[in-house]
Design a protein around this motif. Structure first.
Motif, short mmCIF file in Angstrom:
data_model
loop_
_atom_site.label_atom_id
_atom_site.label_comp_id
_atom_site.label_asym_id
_atom_site.label_seq_id
_atom_site.Cartn_x
_atom_site.Cartn_y
_atom_site.Cartn_z
N ASP A 444 0.85 -1.20 0.00
CA ASP A 444 0.00 0.00 0.00
C ASP A 444 0.88 1.25 0.00
OD1 ASP A 444 0.67 -1.18 2.47
OD2 ASP A 444 -0.68 0.15 3.54
N ASP A 445 0.45 2.22 -0.81
CA ASP A 445 1.27 3.43 -0.97
C ASP A 445 0.39 4.53 -1.57
OD1 ASP A 445 3.44 5.05 -0.87
OD2 ASP A 445 4.55 4.09 -2.51
N VAL A 446 0.76 5.80 -1.29
CA VAL A 446 0.13 6.96 -1.91
C VAL A 446 1.24 7.72 -2.65
CG1 VAL A 446 -1.17 9.08 -1.55
CG2 VAL A 446 -1.64 7.07 -0.12
N THR A 447 1.14 7.82 -3.93
CA THR A 447 2.21 8.43 -4.75
C THR A 447 1.60 9.44 -5.71
OG1 THR A 447 2.01 6.66 -6.39
CG2 THR A 447 3.63 6.36 -4.61
N PRO A 448 2.42 10.41 -6.18
CA PRO A 448 3.76 10.69 -5.67
C PRO A 448 3.69 11.43 -4.32
CG PRO A 448 3.18 12.29 -7.31
CD PRO A 448 2.05 11.32 -7.27
N GLU A 449 4.81 11.55 -3.64
CA GLU A 449 4.87 12.27 -2.38
C GLU A 449 5.69 13.54 -2.58
OE1 GLU A 449 6.10 9.78 0.80
OE2 GLU A 449 4.75 8.13 0.26
N GLY A 450 5.43 14.49 -1.69
CA GLY A 450 6.09 15.79 -1.85
C GLY A 450 5.61 16.50 -3.11
N VAL A 451 4.29 16.66 -3.23
CA VAL A 451 3.69 17.22 -4.45
C VAL A 451 3.09 18.60 -4.17
CG1 VAL A 451 3.18 14.94 -5.36
CG2 VAL A 451 1.48 16.11 -3.94
N ALA A 452 2.83 19.30 -5.26
CA ALA A 452 2.19 20.62 -5.15
C ALA A 452 0.69 20.45 -5.00
CB ALA A 452 2.49 21.44 -6.39
N ARG A 453 0.09 21.43 -4.33
CA ARG A 453 -1.35 21.39 -4.13
C ARG A 453 -2.04 21.34 -5.50
NH1 ARG A 453 -1.53 24.98 -0.88
NH2 ARG A 453 -1.99 23.88 1.08
N GLY A 454 -3.09 20.50 -5.62
CA GLY A 454 -3.82 20.35 -6.87
C GLY A 454 -3.31 19.22 -7.73
N THR A 455 -2.18 18.60 -7.36
CA THR A 455 -1.62 17.48 -8.13
C THR A 455 -2.45 16.23 -7.88
OG1 THR A 455 0.59 18.43 -7.94
CG2 THR A 455 0.45 16.07 -8.51
N THR A 456 -2.59 15.40 -8.91
CA THR A 456 -3.31 14.13 -8.77
C THR A 456 -2.38 13.09 -8.14
OG1 THR A 456 -4.73 14.57 -10.67
CG2 THR A 456 -4.48 12.26 -9.98
N ILE A 457 -2.88 12.44 -7.09
CA ILE A 457 -2.11 11.37 -6.43
C ILE A 457 -2.94 10.10 -6.45
CG2 ILE A 457 -0.78 12.90 -4.92
CD1 ILE A 457 -2.73 12.33 -2.70
N THR A 458 -2.26 8.96 -6.31
CA THR A 458 -2.92 7.65 -6.41
C THR A 458 -2.71 6.86 -5.12
OG1 THR A 458 -2.56 7.59 -8.79
CG2 THR A 458 -3.11 5.50 -7.69
N GLN A 514 -3.91 18.99 0.93
CA GLN A 514 -3.20 19.43 2.13
C GLN A 514 -2.35 18.29 2.67
OE1 GLN A 514 -5.83 20.10 5.54
NE2 GLN A 514 -7.45 18.95 4.53
N ASP A 515 -1.40 18.66 3.56
CA ASP A 515 -0.57 17.66 4.21
C ASP A 515 -1.45 16.74 5.05
OD1 ASP A 515 1.49 19.04 3.13
OD2 ASP A 515 2.16 19.96 5.01
N GLY A 516 -1.04 15.47 5.15
CA GLY A 516 -1.79 14.56 6.01
C GLY A 516 -1.40 13.11 5.81
N THR A 517 -2.09 12.27 6.56
CA THR A 517 -1.78 10.83 6.58
C THR A 517 -2.90 10.06 5.91
OG1 THR A 517 -0.54 11.09 8.65
CG2 THR A 517 -1.22 8.86 8.06
N TRP A 518 -2.50 9.06 5.09
CA TRP A 518 -3.45 8.22 4.37
C TRP A 518 -3.38 6.79 4.92
CZ3 TRP A 518 -6.37 10.12 0.12
CH2 TRP A 518 -6.06 11.44 -0.25
N GLN A 519 -4.52 6.09 4.84
CA GLN A 519 -4.56 4.68 5.24
C GLN A 519 -5.68 3.96 4.50
OE1 GLN A 519 -5.97 3.48 9.23
NE2 GLN A 519 -4.08 2.25 9.44
N ARG A 535 -0.82 0.33 6.25
CA ARG A 535 0.04 1.20 7.04
C ARG A 535 -0.43 2.66 6.90
NH1 ARG A 535 4.17 3.91 4.14
NH2 ARG A 535 4.06 3.59 1.89
N GLU A 536 0.04 3.52 7.78
CA GLU A 536 -0.25 4.95 7.69
C GLU A 536 0.86 5.62 6.87
OE1 GLU A 536 -0.83 6.63 11.53
OE2 GLU A 536 -2.46 5.26 12.09
N ASP A 537 0.44 6.34 5.83
CA ASP A 537 1.41 6.93 4.88
C ASP A 537 1.22 8.45 4.86
OD1 ASP A 537 3.21 7.39 2.89
OD2 ASP A 537 2.02 6.47 1.29
N TYR A 538 2.27 9.19 5.27
CA TYR A 538 2.19 10.66 5.31
C TYR A 538 2.61 11.24 3.96
CZ TYR A 538 2.81 15.46 6.90
OH TYR A 538 2.73 16.82 7.04
N VAL A 539 1.78 12.18 3.44
CA VAL A 539 2.06 12.86 2.17
C VAL A 539 2.20 14.35 2.43
CG1 VAL A 539 1.21 13.40 -0.14
CG2 VAL A 539 0.86 11.10 0.83
N ASP A 540 3.34 14.89 2.00
CA ASP A 540 3.64 16.32 2.16
C ASP A 540 3.18 17.07 0.91
OD1 ASP A 540 4.65 18.75 2.91
OD2 ASP A 540 6.71 18.28 2.30
#
Length: 542
Positions: A444-458, A514-519, A535-540
């Motif tokens: 399990d993962d949330v990518t990409p990390e360290g992204v700009a606001r408005g970016t699409t993440i998976t 926004q910054d936060g944790t995904w699960q 797992r808990e995955d933090y995305v900046d």
């Protein structure tokens, strides 16, 4: 006292005698006294020569000042002296004892002699050992023809006479002769001892009497000073018939759990003359629960006068003895105030929480309303062979309960409830086996990390469930996707769901806000499966 056998320079030892020398309380001179000699033995070799060996706790060197005087039995006449002691070697690991051995010597005639240890003989500082030893000067001494005047025994015929003869080979002529004046001990199985001396024909005779409560009847004759020369008799016992009468309790007893029930019984025997007589010595009487092999364990029955009620049982009053035929009588016990689990159901939810519902009742009795009871939780990982206590809780008798098991069903095995107190009889529930398939979210993962606001993440991962020891993809399941913002007081919130594909994978796209944790969580497990979390995955988010 140990019998000593050894090979001497003169040949193989054939006859052995021994006598113990006890340490005296009086203080001894420096270097150790003769009262420090613990025992002395003598052995007769095949050539007729004998040696004397003794053991002491002192380490002194003895030299030529030590000798053993050989006296005619019961007299002061010295017929020989033995000296030339050598040795002093340790006989144990701690060297607590040292052994000394004399030079060989011979005597003129076969007989029983007294041995006396002396140091500095004839001098003003002469010292004599406190006790005397015995020398049976013969080859191959033995007890011959040991017999009882009673070919068999019974409770009415327990006394008789034991007799025999002590013989040995003359060391000079090799002729077999009676050993005159030899000390003989005759012992019964119950411990009575008669000390005898053989007559001019080497014979001895002693009365004996058995008490009638021995577990066996045997007689043994031993040559004093030699543990190896002995003879044993075991006359057969003619067992007398017996009758057992239990006057209390009756054939059926109803009593409260934990109570004591008195047992009154008598035993009569059929004497040798055919008359009936009371047997007052009831050694061998027991009260035992059927199926028990340990008669005096509390849950099996504890003694001959009473027993403690531990549940419904068939109790047997039994009498057994080596002297009498066995007899027995049985009665039934019905125990009241016994507990039981009624309507008990066990279940486990998808989060591995075990719950029991039911009622703990008291059978055939009452307890005050509101009386509490403690219930224990047990676990077995070996299919019920052994059980481990894992916790307990409190309920109320005769009141429906819902009990939460303090441990989860993480490990496969059996579970049960157990109850027992001093006032209400114990009970153990049926066993429960809680079977659901484990699941797990991996990769399990949330990518990409360290992204700009408005970016699409998976958000993505893999859901599997276990079959035996193998993990397989779990298709067609709903996985919930949660997010917790990194702001103060942020709480978990479900943002969406994803369906697992045939290979167990899942994914869902989101816009980074926004910054936060995904699960990822598998909460929608069916009744056949356990839920699981990723797992808990933090995305900046910049």
């Amino acid at each position: 006292m140990s019998t000593k056998r050894f090979i001497t320079a003169l040949g193989v030892t054939l006859g052995i005698t021994a006598s113990t020398f006890l340490a005296a309380p009086a203080a001894q001179a420096a270097g150790g006294g003769l009262d420090d000699v613990y025992y002395m033995t003598s052995s007769v070799g095949s050539d007729g020569a004998f040696r004397v060996e003794f053991q002491t706790s002192e380490g002194w060197q003895i030299g030529d000042a030590l000798a053993v005087r050989v006296r005619e039995k019961g007299t002061s006449a010295v017929v020989a002296r033995v000296g030339g002691f050598v040795g002093g070697g340790c006989t144990d690991e701690d060297c607590g004892y040292r052994t000394f051995e004399s030079a060989p010597a011979k005597l003129d005639k076969m007989a029983v002699y007294d041995l006396e240890l002396v140091r500095n003989e004839g001098q003003s500082n002469e010292e004599v050992g406190a006790s005397r030893g015995v020398l049976n000067y013969a080859l191959n001494p033995k007890i011959d023809g040991f017999k009882s005047s009673l070919p068999s025994l019974s409770y009415d015929s327990r006394s008789g006479q034991a007799s025999g003869r002590v013989v040995g080979e003359d060391p000079k002529t090799r002729e077999v002769k009676p050993l005159v004046g030899a000390g003989v001990e005759v012992n019964t199985y119950s411990g009575e001892t008669a000390k005898l001396t053989t007559d001019g024909a080497g014979q001895f005779a002693s009365p004996f009497a058995f008490r009638g409560n021995e577990t066996e009847a045997s007689l043994q004759a031993s040559l004093v000073g030699s543990e190896s020369v002995k003879s044993k008799l075991s006359p057969p016992i003619r067992k007398q018939a017996t009758k057992l009468n239990v006057s209390a309790p009756g054939p059926t007893v109803t009593a409260r759990f934990g109570s004591k029930i008195a047992v009154h019984s008598t035993v009569t025997r059929t004497a040798d003359d055919g008359t009936q007589k009371n047997l007052d010595d009831l050694l061998g009487l027991s009260v035992t629960k059927d199926g028990c092999v340990v008669a005096y364990r509390e849950d099996c029955g504890n003694g001959v006068t009473d027993f403690r009620v531990t549940g419904d049982a068939k109790m047997t009053v039994g009498f057994s003895s080596a002297w009498f035929a066995p007899a027995s009588s049985s009665f039934a016990v019905h125990a009241t105030h016994m507990s039981a689990f009624e309507g008990l159901v066990g279940s486990v939810d998808k989060y591995r929480n075990i719950t029991y519902t039911g009622k703990l009742i008291v059978k055939d009795g009452t307890v005050p309303a509101g009386t509490s009871a403690r219930v224990h939780f047990d676990f077995s990982g070996d299919n019920g062979k052994t059980w481990t206590y894992v916790g307990s809780t409190t309920t109320t008798y005769n009141t429906p309960f819902t009990l939460k098991n303090p441990y989860s069903s993480a490990k496969p095995g059996l579970w049960r409830l157990r109850h027992g107190t001093a006032n209400v009889g114990p009970t153990t529930s049926q066993t429960f086996q809680f079977i659901r398939r484990p699941t797990q979210i991996t990769a399990d993962d949330v990518t990409p990390e360290g992204v700009a606001r408005g970016t699409t993440i998976t958000a993505k991962g893999l859901l599997t469930h276990r079959y035996s020891t193998t993990w397989k993809p779990f298709a067609g399941q709903t996985v919930r996707i949660y997010f917790k913002p990194a702001t103060p007081g942020g709480a978990w919130k479900q943002l969406g769901t994803a369906k697992t594909l045939a290979n167990g994978t899942f994914s869902r796209k989101f816009t980074a806000d926004q910054d936060g944790t995904w699960q990822m969580r598998y909460d929608d497990a069916p009744a056949t499966h356990y839920a699981s979390k990723g797992r808990e995955d933090y995305v900046d988010v910049r």
